[in-house]
Write a protein that holds these residues in place. Sequence first.
Motif, mmCIF file in Angstrom:
data_model
loop_
_atom_site.group_PDB
_atom_site.id
_atom_site.type_symbol
_atom_site.label_atom_id
_atom_site.label_comp_id
_atom_site.label_asym_id
_atom_site.label_seq_id
_atom_site.Cartn_x
_atom_site.Cartn_y
_atom_site.Cartn_z
ATOM 1 N N TYR A 141 3.781 -15.109 -13.817
ATOM 2 C CA TYR A 141 2.845 -15.151 -12.695
ATOM 3 C C TYR A 141 3.229 -14.078 -11.680
ATOM 4 O O TYR A 141 4.356 -14.045 -11.197
ATOM 5 C CB TYR A 141 2.900 -16.543 -12.054
ATOM 6 N N TRP A 142 2.288 -13.183 -11.393
ATOM 7 C CA TRP A 142 2.502 -12.154 -10.385
ATOM 8 C C TRP A 142 1.558 -12.405 -9.218
ATOM 9 O O TRP A 142 0.379 -12.700 -9.415
ATOM 10 C CB TRP A 142 2.211 -10.748 -10.934
ATOM 11 N N ASN A 143 2.071 -12.269 -8.010
ATOM 12 C CA ASN A 143 1.234 -12.511 -6.843
ATOM 13 C C ASN A 143 1.348 -11.347 -5.868
ATOM 14 O O ASN A 143 2.445 -10.939 -5.492
ATOM 15 C CB ASN A 143 1.634 -13.819 -6.149
ATOM 16 N N LEU A 144 0.201 -10.800 -5.467
ATOM 17 C CA LEU A 144 0.146 -9.711 -4.499
ATOM 18 C C LEU A 144 -0.525 -10.206 -3.226
ATOM 19 O O LEU A 144 -1.635 -10.746 -3.278
ATOM 20 C CB LEU A 144 -0.651 -8.531 -5.063
ATOM 21 N N ARG A 145 0.139 -10.042 -2.119
ATOM 22 C CA ARG A 145 -0.434 -10.411 -0.832
ATOM 23 C C ARG A 145 -1.336 -9.280 -0.349
ATOM 24 O O ARG A 145 -0.861 -8.201 -0.016
ATOM 25 C CB ARG A 145 0.673 -10.675 0.198
ATOM 26 N N SER A 146 -2.626 -9.547 -0.311
ATOM 27 C CA SER A 146 -3.576 -8.514 0.079
ATOM 28 C C SER A 146 -3.459 -8.179 1.559
ATOM 29 O O SER A 146 -3.181 -9.038 2.390
ATOM 30 C CB SER A 146 -5.014 -8.961 -0.231
ATOM 31 N N GLN A 147 -3.710 -6.904 1.857
ATOM 32 C CA GLN A 147 -3.707 -6.433 3.242
ATOM 33 C C GLN A 147 -5.127 -6.234 3.769
ATOM 34 O O GLN A 147 -5.317 -5.661 4.842
ATOM 35 C CB GLN A 147 -2.946 -5.111 3.342
ATOM 36 N N GLY A 148 -6.126 -6.686 3.003
ATOM 37 C CA GLY A 148 -7.496 -6.426 3.445
ATOM 38 C C GLY A 148 -8.490 -7.464 2.968
ATOM 39 O O GLY A 148 -8.149 -8.446 2.307
ATOM 40 N N GLU A 149 -9.765 -7.234 3.319
ATOM 41 C CA GLU A 149 -10.859 -8.106 2.948
ATOM 42 C C GLU A 149 -11.199 -7.916 1.471
ATOM 43 O O GLU A 149 -10.835 -6.930 0.840
ATOM 44 C CB GLU A 149 -12.092 -7.773 3.802
ATOM 45 N N HIS A 150 -11.954 -8.903 0.925
ATOM 46 C CA HIS A 150 -12.391 -8.824 -0.466
ATOM 47 C C HIS A 150 -13.126 -7.514 -0.748
ATOM 48 O O HIS A 150 -13.006 -6.955 -1.835
ATOM 49 C CB HIS A 150 -13.323 -9.997 -0.787
ATOM 50 N N LYS A 151 -13.901 -7.035 0.226
ATOM 51 C CA LYS A 151 -14.750 -5.867 -0.005
ATOM 52 C C LYS A 151 -13.961 -4.569 -0.146
ATOM 53 O O LYS A 151 -14.528 -3.547 -0.491
ATOM 54 C CB LYS A 151 -15.774 -5.740 1.124
ATOM 55 N N THR A 152 -12.657 -4.582 0.141
ATOM 56 C CA THR A 152 -11.884 -3.331 0.095
ATOM 57 C C THR A 152 -10.586 -3.475 -0.692
ATOM 58 O O THR A 152 -9.654 -2.706 -0.489
ATOM 59 C CB THR A 152 -11.548 -2.859 1.518
ATOM 60 N N ARG A 153 -10.509 -4.416 -1.614
ATOM 61 C CA ARG A 153 -9.239 -4.705 -2.276
ATOM 62 C C ARG A 153 -8.968 -3.893 -3.536
ATOM 63 O O ARG A 153 -7.866 -3.943 -4.074
ATOM 64 C CB ARG A 153 -9.171 -6.196 -2.639
ATOM 65 N N THR A 154 -9.952 -3.166 -4.024
ATOM 66 C CA THR A 154 -9.772 -2.468 -5.298
ATOM 67 C C THR A 154 -8.544 -1.566 -5.283
ATOM 68 O O THR A 154 -7.786 -1.499 -6.252
ATOM 69 C CB THR A 154 -11.024 -1.633 -5.631
ATOM 70 N N VAL A 155 -8.320 -0.869 -4.181
ATOM 71 C CA VAL A 155 -7.188 0.061 -4.108
ATOM 72 C C VAL A 155 -5.866 -0.676 -4.263
ATOM 73 O O VAL A 155 -4.907 -0.141 -4.849
ATOM 74 C CB VAL A 155 -7.223 0.853 -2.788
ATOM 75 N N GLU A 156 -5.791 -1.915 -3.780
ATOM 76 C CA GLU A 156 -4.551 -2.675 -3.908
ATOM 77 C C GLU A 156 -4.338 -3.152 -5.341
ATOM 78 O O GLU A 156 -3.203 -3.142 -5.834
ATOM 79 C CB GLU A 156 -4.571 -3.848 -2.937
ATOM 80 N N TRP A 157 -5.400 -3.569 -6.000
ATOM 81 C CA TRP A 157 -5.275 -3.910 -7.421
ATOM 82 C C TRP A 157 -4.713 -2.720 -8.196
ATOM 83 O O TRP A 157 -3.787 -2.864 -9.007
ATOM 84 C CB TRP A 157 -6.642 -4.288 -7.996
ATOM 85 N N ILE A 158 -5.296 -1.552 -7.975
ATOM 86 C CA ILE A 158 -4.873 -0.357 -8.710
ATOM 87 C C ILE A 158 -3.423 -0.010 -8.394
ATOM 88 O O ILE A 158 -2.611 0.224 -9.298
ATOM 89 C CB ILE A 158 -5.800 0.826 -8.378
#
Length: 355
Positions: A141-158
């Motif tokens: 299980y990997w968990n990433l704490r997002s720094q932004g809204e759903h509408k701008t998360r693609t860059v964090e996934w990548i």
Amino acid sequence: MNLDDLAQYKELDLAHLGDELDAFPSRFFNAFIEGCKCPLFDPSFIRVIVFLGSGEDALAGELLASLINLEIKVPVVVITEDILPAWVSGDQVLVMALFDGDSNETLLAGFSQAAERNCSRIAVCMGEDWFQDEIEDGLTYWNLRSQGEHKTRTVEWIGYLLGAFSHIGFLDLSITAAKNIFQRLKAQAESIQRSVPISENPAKRMSGQLVGRQVAVFGAGYMLPVAKSWCFRLNRMAKTWAQAQPVPYSCFSSLDGIYFPESTLSHLMALFIKSANDHSANHNLIDLTRKLMMMEGINTDFYLSSGTSPLECILTALQFGDYLAYYLAIANGIDPASGGAVDELIHNLGRLKKS
């Protein structure tokens, strides 16, 4: 709407989405560093990588697949259906489920099938730890704490998954290389931020051309997922109709549909995303297609992504598309983080589940 009037952003951008866009470079780099801390495992026996996702998660998977397939010999595919293909079976198939913090029945169904077929599995979650209650002991299980809204998360996934794949050994992308990408993204951000006047800001100028128009975004090869991302942003942030068109396929099909109805042609905008790494044949197709469209009164424009590698080209194009949709939302006089019909759809689906 005057896009150089900074007061308009304060009035409309209630969720401070513009600040998140300005942080695009650091969000990529920080996510990459987080990915480099993921648990290690032996990748040598993996023969296929499958991303399971929906919505923006699936889009991130497509972008990653287009990148990774250029770099490694292990094929990477994206599946968004609840029934997995028959070949997804055995521990040599690595199934990675991309969760954004919202439960998704289709995604959970596919992930359960992967378990029944004895596939290797990793759950990757962005956001809350809601999924931890639904996974069995021993699952990676990997968990990433997002720094932004759903509408701008693609860059964090990548960023996160590129860091993880480099850390594990699937990719050879060093922290130094990631820093160089950060610097390129920062340089582009400084040329298209809100404080840059429209006379010097290509993202603001392009957004002005989209006001009152329906949009088609064309992309070839690894730029096709980028075109889909632009449309996702234009739909969700600017509340504007936009659809992605694949090159070269669309050049030999959509072009025959540019004549009627004549009254609507001037309300169309065709955007073409180009990369210095595109095949010359695709560049020629795009240039000739634009010319034919303009002869029929259809508005066109193009964006040439900067970068020396496919990864740099993809990320700079994604960044530009985020700003483009943001500025169009402001030009339309709406909050770029506001909900719309998609939120209503999700609400209605929730009601159906309870009934």
